[in-house]
Design a protein around this motif. Structure first.
Motif, PDB file in Angstrom:
ATOM      1  N   GLY A  94      -8.036  -1.402  -3.054  1.00 28.28           N
ATOM      2  CA  GLY A  94      -7.344  -0.341  -3.762  1.00 28.28           C
ATOM      3  C   GLY A  94      -6.221  -0.805  -4.666  1.00 28.28           C
ATOM      4  N   ILE A  95      -5.736  -2.039  -4.467  1.00 28.70           N
ATOM      5  CA  ILE A  95      -4.609  -2.537  -5.279  1.00 28.70           C
ATOM      6  C   ILE A  95      -4.969  -3.847  -5.980  1.00 28.70           C
TER       7      ILE A  95
ATOM      8  N   GLN B 296      -2.663   4.394   0.890  1.00 32.32           N
ATOM      9  CA  GLN B 296      -1.269   4.807   0.772  1.00 32.32           C
ATOM     10  C   GLN B 296      -0.965   5.933   1.758  1.00 32.32           C
TER      11      GLN B 296
ATOM     12  N   GLY C 260      -7.361   3.086  -2.765  1.00 29.50           N
ATOM     13  CA  GLY C 260      -5.935   2.813  -2.822  1.00 29.50           C
ATOM     14  C   GLY C 260      -5.103   3.990  -2.367  1.00 29.50           C
TER      15      GLY C 260
ATOM     16  N   CYS D 172     -11.994   2.345  -6.506  1.00 26.88           N
ATOM     17  CA  CYS D 172     -10.776   1.601  -6.163  1.00 26.88           C
ATOM     18  C   CYS D 172      -9.569   2.528  -6.074  1.00 26.88           C
TER      19      CYS D 172
ATOM     20  N   SER E 267      -7.459  -1.499   2.068  1.00 30.24           N
ATOM     21  CA  SER E 267      -6.869  -0.753   0.963  1.00 30.24           C
ATOM     22  C   SER E 267      -6.080  -1.660   0.027  1.00 30.24           C
TER      23      SER E 267
ATOM     24  N   SER F  76       1.521   2.137  -6.403  1.00 25.79           N
ATOM     25  CA  SER F  76       0.460   3.073  -6.743  1.00 25.79           C
ATOM     26  C   SER F  76       0.072   2.864  -8.201  1.00 25.79           C
TER      27      SER F  76
ATOM     28  N   ILE G 264       0.833  -1.205   0.000  1.00 24.51           N
ATOM     29  CA  ILE G 264       0.000   0.000   0.000  1.00 24.51           C
ATOM     30  C   ILE G 264       0.867   1.254   0.000  1.00 24.51           C
TER      31      ILE G 264
END
Length: 477
Positions: free
Chosen positions: A158-159, A299, A295, A291, A154, A21, A17
């Motif tokens: 997010g990833i 981060q 993410g 998302c 996340s 990116s 995280i």
């Protein structure tokens, strides 16, 4: 295992995280198939040396503090404090910059008449950034269990999920009879980057910092259940995961959208919208926007925690910031005061969204301020590793860089890579190299870069000197 202690999986999530990116993928996607080689070059020159050095140092000194502890052990408390302040300075400027990006991404869910309103967007992004950072700060004051929960959510939402979505979409694109949008046929022209082109060299150097941040987890080593065992495994798994996702994600993006038409800022949403419309799945754009938001928030959360624990550890030395900031919360055992002070500074910086003429100008001004500050601790850390190998060879290291040559090659390669990147920072961009650029324009470009570093180093030296004088007075009494 206690809910307030981190395991190997938690460290991997924190690394993934904090480092990975999806914003970086469209930066590289315009290079097409040669991006695969560029990712490998960046990983070899910077990420692998960083992973090896951080892996060994974090198992030799497995306690809170990370870079501060490592540099202090090598070059003393003053140098460690300078690195700490520079790192924190870059982080507090990094937070509003990233939050601006997050809320700009979530704006894809809003009606176009609102997103076209510049005044509304300023307030939406500015107020949203302030509220989000305050919420993250509050949750992290409650303890590491919340840090773990946020990082886990996340990492998946997010990833891993958006990456899987892009990859699946690429296969659906090919299975639906569409041709690959970028040239990936095996040939030297497609895969070998043009390293004779100065722009490619500059870009390859900037790519290294898509891998920056592996040192964050070392800052909370004292909060892990078994740091000597967990850190080496976590570093290995993190490296494979991060490099793999970057490379596969770039291939997938190139599959569904032409590399030469990919926008370096909005490339992911651009490609998802294009493929979603072609495959009759326009709703994918809303999913990817959510998302990207999750993410980026994750981060920010990873970077929010690590440096504060480093500050808490560093401020104990000579009571540099007094007694208060290093004290832990009586119930949650977290550096609550430092987290609150950080939140106040970040919220003030978030006001740049309102004060600047445009959101883009606020974003790039913050970027210029933070750039050089982030490099300074790296320039000290790599030599510190070599020096610690010499002066403290008997300190037990569960993980050691093997052999006699690699422990020299890796830190030297990392140092040279960072030094080259620092050199490139001061080369004016193309628009400032033209004849239309005035002396004032060029001076302002250099001044913004220097300003961040000068303020950070001056702050470190002043606070350290004041602490020493205060301690001398107290001893005299």
């Amino acid at each position: 295992m206690s809910n307030n202690l981190l395991g190997a999986k938690d460290i991997v999530f924190m690394n993934v995280i904090g480092i990975l990116s999806l914003r970086q993928i469209p930066n590289v996607a315009p290079y097409g198939a040669s991006a695969m080689i560029l990712w490998i070059i960046a990983a070899f020159c910077f990420f692998i040396p960083l992973a090896m050095v951080c892996g060994e140092l974090s198992t030799a000194w497995p306690k809170d503090g990370g870079i501060f502890v490592w540099i202090k052990e090598a070059f003393g408390k003053k140098m460690g404090w300078i690195a700490t302040v520079c790192y924190l300075f870059s982080c507090v400027i990094f937070f509003p910059m990233m939050l601006q990006f997050a809320f700009a991404a979530i704006a894809y869910l809003m009606p176009k008449e609102l997103t076209d309103n510049a005044i509304f967007m300023k307030y939406f992004i500015g107020i949203g950034s302030i509220v989000m950072f305050c919420v993250l700060t509050f949750l992290n004051i409650l303890g590491m269990k919340w840090t773990k929960i946020i990082n886990s959510i996340s990492a998946y939402c997010g990833i891993f999920i958006p990456t899987a979505l892009i990859i699946i979409l690429a296969f659906l694109w090919l299975l639906s009879g569409y041709s690959m949008q970028s040239k990936y046929e095996f040939s030297l022209d497609n895969y070998l980057p043009n390293l004779s082109d100065w722009n490619t060299i500059v870009f390859a150097s900037s790519m290294m910092f898509a891998f920056a941040g592996l040192e964050i987890s070392g800052m909370v080593a004292g909060r892990t259940a078994n740091p000597q065992k967990d850190f080496p495994r976590a570093m290995f798994y993190s490296a494979i995961c991060i490099v793999g996702i970057y490379m596969v994600g770039t291939w997938a993006l190139n599959t569904i959208y032409p590399s030469d038409k990919t926008d370096i800022v909005e490339g992911i949403t651009q490609a998802i919208a294009f493929a979603g419309n072609a495959l009759s799945m326009p709703w994918l754009l809303q999913i990817i926007a959510i998302c990207l938001f999750v993410g980026v928030v994750g981060q920010v959360n990873s970077w929010l925690v690590g440096p504060i624990y480093m500050l808490q550890e560093a401020s104990k030395e000579d009571k540099i910031l007094g007694d208060g900031i290093s004290k832990l919360h009586p119930k949650y055992q977290t550096p609550h005061k430092a987290l609150i002070y950080q939140a106040i500074i970040v919220c003030v910086l978030c006001l740049s969204t309102f004060l600047s003429e445009s959101i883009a100008k606020a974003y790039w001004f913050l970027t210029a301020l933070t750039t050089i500050c982030y490099f300074i601790p790296y320039l000290i850390m790599f030599p510190a590793f070599i020096y610690l190998r010499k002066i403290k060879p008997d300190v037990h290291r569960v993980f050691k860089i093997p052999g006699k040559i690699l422990p020299i090659i890796f830190p030297v390669l990392g140092f040279l890579s960072v030094s080259f990147a620092v050199f490139l920072i001061f080369i004016p961009p193309a628009e400032l190299s033209s004849n239309d650029a005035t002396f004032i324009d060029k001076f302002w470009y250099f001044f913004k870069i220097f300003l961040g570093g000068v303020i950070a180093i001056a702050t470190a030296l002043i606070t350290y000197s004041m602490a020493l004088k205060r301690n001398d007075i107290n001893k005299g009494e």
